[in-house]
Design a protein around this motif. Structure first.
Motif, mmCIF file in Angstrom:
data_model
loop_
_atom_site.group_PDB
_atom_site.id
_atom_site.type_symbol
_atom_site.label_atom_id
_atom_site.label_comp_id
_atom_site.label_asym_id
_atom_site.label_seq_id
_atom_site.Cartn_x
_atom_site.Cartn_y
_atom_site.Cartn_z
ATOM 1 N N PHE A 1 12.070 3.433 -10.463
ATOM 2 C CA PHE A 1 11.955 3.307 -8.997
ATOM 3 C C PHE A 1 12.746 4.446 -8.350
ATOM 4 C CE2 PHE A 1 11.360 -0.861 -10.827
ATOM 5 C CZ PHE A 1 10.288 -1.384 -10.124
ATOM 6 N N THR A 2 12.204 5.661 -8.441
ATOM 7 C CA THR A 2 12.890 6.831 -7.895
ATOM 8 C C THR A 2 12.007 7.632 -6.951
ATOM 9 O OG1 THR A 2 12.239 8.123 -9.837
ATOM 10 C CG2 THR A 2 14.390 7.022 -9.914
ATOM 11 N N ALA A 3 10.833 7.145 -6.615
ATOM 12 C CA ALA A 3 9.923 7.901 -5.747
ATOM 13 C C ALA A 3 10.355 7.799 -4.289
ATOM 14 C CB ALA A 3 8.501 7.370 -5.912
ATOM 15 N N GLU A 4 9.851 8.719 -3.462
ATOM 16 C CA GLU A 4 10.111 8.657 -2.034
ATOM 17 C C GLU A 4 9.431 7.430 -1.446
ATOM 18 O OE1 GLU A 4 8.961 11.195 -3.680
ATOM 19 O OE2 GLU A 4 10.278 12.939 -3.385
ATOM 20 N N GLU A 5 9.991 6.952 -0.331
ATOM 21 C CA GLU A 5 9.439 5.757 0.300
ATOM 22 C C GLU A 5 8.020 6.018 0.790
ATOM 23 O OE1 GLU A 5 10.640 2.855 0.291
ATOM 24 O OE2 GLU A 5 12.520 3.417 -0.672
ATOM 25 N N GLY A 6 7.177 5.023 0.519
ATOM 26 C CA GLY A 6 5.774 5.120 0.930
ATOM 27 C C GLY A 6 4.917 5.916 -0.029
ATOM 28 N N GLY B 1 -2.798 12.016 -2.161
ATOM 29 C CA GLY B 1 -2.498 11.478 -0.844
ATOM 30 C C GLY B 1 -3.376 10.320 -0.407
ATOM 31 N N ASP B 2 -4.316 9.849 -1.276
ATOM 32 C CA ASP B 2 -5.156 8.706 -0.917
ATOM 33 C C ASP B 2 -4.325 7.420 -0.912
ATOM 34 O OD1 ASP B 2 -7.282 10.367 -0.652
ATOM 35 O OD2 ASP B 2 -8.296 9.767 -2.511
ATOM 36 N N THR C 1 0.847 -1.192 0.000
ATOM 37 C CA THR C 1 0.000 0.000 0.000
ATOM 38 C C THR C 1 0.882 1.240 0.000
ATOM 39 O OG1 THR C 1 -0.114 -0.096 2.414
ATOM 40 C CG2 THR C 1 -1.924 -1.115 1.168
ATOM 41 N N TYR C 2 0.451 2.249 -0.787
ATOM 42 C CA TYR C 2 1.198 3.507 -0.912
ATOM 43 C C TYR C 2 0.200 4.666 -0.930
ATOM 44 C CZ TYR C 2 5.121 0.607 -2.479
ATOM 45 O OH TYR C 2 6.118 -0.350 -2.561
ATOM 46 N N ARG C 3 0.752 5.846 -0.753
ATOM 47 C CA ARG C 3 -0.003 7.079 -0.967
ATOM 48 C C ARG C 3 0.326 7.569 -2.378
ATOM 49 N NH1 ARG C 3 -2.693 9.068 3.266
ATOM 50 N NH2 ARG C 3 -2.143 8.305 5.347
ATOM 51 N N CYS C 4 -0.718 7.900 -3.123
ATOM 52 C CA CYS C 4 -0.528 8.246 -4.536
ATOM 53 C C CYS C 4 -0.596 9.755 -4.737
ATOM 54 C CB CYS C 4 -1.572 7.548 -5.396
ATOM 55 S SG CYS C 4 -3.273 8.045 -5.052
ATOM 56 N N TYR C 5 0.176 10.207 -5.720
ATOM 57 C CA TYR C 5 0.223 11.620 -6.096
ATOM 58 C C TYR C 5 0.337 11.711 -7.615
ATOM 59 C CZ TYR C 5 1.090 12.480 -1.150
ATOM 60 O OH TYR C 5 0.989 12.522 0.235
ATOM 61 N N PRO C 6 -0.168 12.797 -8.204
ATOM 62 C CA PRO C 6 -0.070 12.936 -9.669
ATOM 63 C C PRO C 6 1.357 13.251 -10.106
ATOM 64 C CG PRO C 6 -1.097 14.884 -8.719
ATOM 65 C CD PRO C 6 -0.951 13.900 -7.593
ATOM 66 N N SER C 7 1.605 13.060 -11.397
ATOM 67 C CA SER C 7 2.951 13.261 -11.947
ATOM 68 C C SER C 7 3.383 14.722 -11.906
ATOM 69 C CB SER C 7 2.995 12.766 -13.387
ATOM 70 O OG SER C 7 2.037 13.463 -14.193
ATOM 71 N N ARG D 1 -5.603 -0.872 -6.870
ATOM 72 C CA ARG D 1 -6.934 -0.986 -6.277
ATOM 73 C C ARG D 1 -7.156 0.148 -5.291
ATOM 74 N NH1 ARG D 1 -10.725 -5.001 -5.506
ATOM 75 N NH2 ARG D 1 -9.321 -6.484 -6.531
ATOM 76 N N ASN D 2 -8.263 0.831 -5.472
ATOM 77 C CA ASN D 2 -8.683 1.837 -4.507
ATOM 78 C C ASN D 2 -9.437 1.119 -3.393
ATOM 79 O OD1 ASN D 2 -9.731 3.967 -3.055
ATOM 80 N ND2 ASN D 2 -10.486 5.097 -4.852
ATOM 81 N N VAL D 3 -8.852 1.107 -2.237
ATOM 82 C CA VAL D 3 -9.435 0.350 -1.125
ATOM 83 C C VAL D 3 -10.795 0.917 -0.734
ATOM 84 C CG1 VAL D 3 -9.059 -0.446 1.243
ATOM 85 C CG2 VAL D 3 -7.114 -0.218 -0.313
ATOM 86 N N ALA D 4 -10.960 2.233 -0.835
ATOM 87 C CA ALA D 4 -12.202 2.865 -0.386
ATOM 88 C C ALA D 4 -13.367 2.576 -1.337
ATOM 89 C CB ALA D 4 -11.997 4.364 -0.236
#
Length: 317
Positions: free
Chosen positions: A75-80, A97-98, A16-22, A60-63
């Motif tokens: 693979f260069t994004a911040e952890e989490g 941030g969802d 599971t991660y928090r997502c953000y736009p490009s 998958r959107n859990v909500a």
């Protein structure tokens, strides 16, 4: 096994991660495909697992329980955290941030896909097939129910994935896939054109001509009851021709009779003379005839006017 509060499972990769736009990392090229950017820890975990390449993931959107599929760019994004195209976040009903679940999957190669543009503007492109082929080179997979974005000539076109075979989610990497198009969402069938009213006055009913009377068109019958012999090759004479012949014959008889009477009496034809003046009349007519024969003397022609024909005079005398 856990890493910074995010759990890994030994059976496969599921995180599971928090997502953000490009737009958060200033990489607009990410919007032209279906790939995401993951943290380096995900690469370490995937390297120890028996995964197939190229790597494909289920999002998958859990909500809301909405699902989609994608590939990975780097693979260069911040952890989490993960970064993904904004149109993909719209498909999954995600906000900045969802929480999203990322799972490694294997998809079959696609053989058929049916697409439906949102607007008819996409069909107005000079060569929409070539533009679509170029755009899909940046995609790893397609999922039924998703809406992909095609950017062309500073304009964005959205296309729905209506159907996919052999499953609802397919891989389109190095595969020959048949593509079919459905009518655009805003397409309206053209209405039948009504025939224009004819210009000008309405046509008047022409009265039927009554058959004209034709004389001598019957057949002859014998009084003794025997069949009448029909003469072959006898030309039929029209009634008008019969009338003309009869009239001309009557005129000839009257003309010949008049000429005969005038020659006997010595009187001009067309005049009636009564009593003793008949002889006088004949004599007068004989005398008047030579007078009429005399011609009148020709008239003298007057001289025509001619300009500048007079004499000239001098003022000196």
């Amino acid at each position: 096994m856990y890493y910074d509060g995010y759990g890994y499972h030994n059976t496969g990769f599921e995180q599971t991660y928090r997502c953000y736009p490009s737009s958060f990392i200033d990489k607009p090229l990410l919007e032209a495909g279906d790939k995401i950017i993951m943290p380096p820890s995900a690469l370490d975990r995937l390297a120890h697992l028996n995964v197939e390449y190229p790597m494909l993931f289920e999002l998958r959107n859990v909500a809301t329980s909405r699902t989609s599929h994608c590939g990975v760019l780097e693979f260069t994004a911040e952890e989490g955290m993960i970064y993904m195209p904004y149109w993909m976040m719209q498909n999954l009903l995600l906000q900045e941030g969802d929480i999203i679940m990322v799972k490694n999957v294997t998809l079959p190669k696609g053989t058929y896909v049916k697409l439906q543009p949102h607007t008819t503007d996409f069909l107005d492109i000079s060569n929409p097939k070539a533009i679509l082929e170029k755009t899909l080179r940046s995609f790893s997979c397609l999922t039924t129910g998703d809406s992909i974005m095609v950017a062309y000539n500073s304009k964005q076109y959205y296309i729905d994935i209506v159907e996919a075979k052999p499953s609802s989610a397919i891989s389109i990497i190095e595969t020959d896939c048949e593509v079919d198009f459905a009518p655009p969402l805003d397409y309206k069938e053209p209405q039948p054109v009504k025939a224009a009213d004819p210009v000008g006055p309405p046509a008047q009913d022409v009265p039927e001509e009554k058959p004209k009377f034709s004389a001598f068109t019957g057949t002859g019958r014998r009084l003794d009851g025997r069949p009448a012999k029909q003469q072959e090759n006898v030309p039929m004479i029209a009634p008008s021709t019969v009338n003309q012949l009869a009239k001309s014959a009557t005129d000839d008889k009257s003309g010949s009779a008049a000429s005969t009477s005038s020659s006997k009496t010595g009187r001009p034809g067309g005049k009636l003379v009564f009593g003793s003046n008949s002889s006088r009349t004949s004599k007068e007519t004989q005398k008047e005839a030579p007078k009429e024969a005399k011609q009148e003397p020709p008239k003298k022609e007057e001289p025509k006017f001619e300009a500048f024909t007079g004499k000239k005079y001098s003022l000196k005398g």
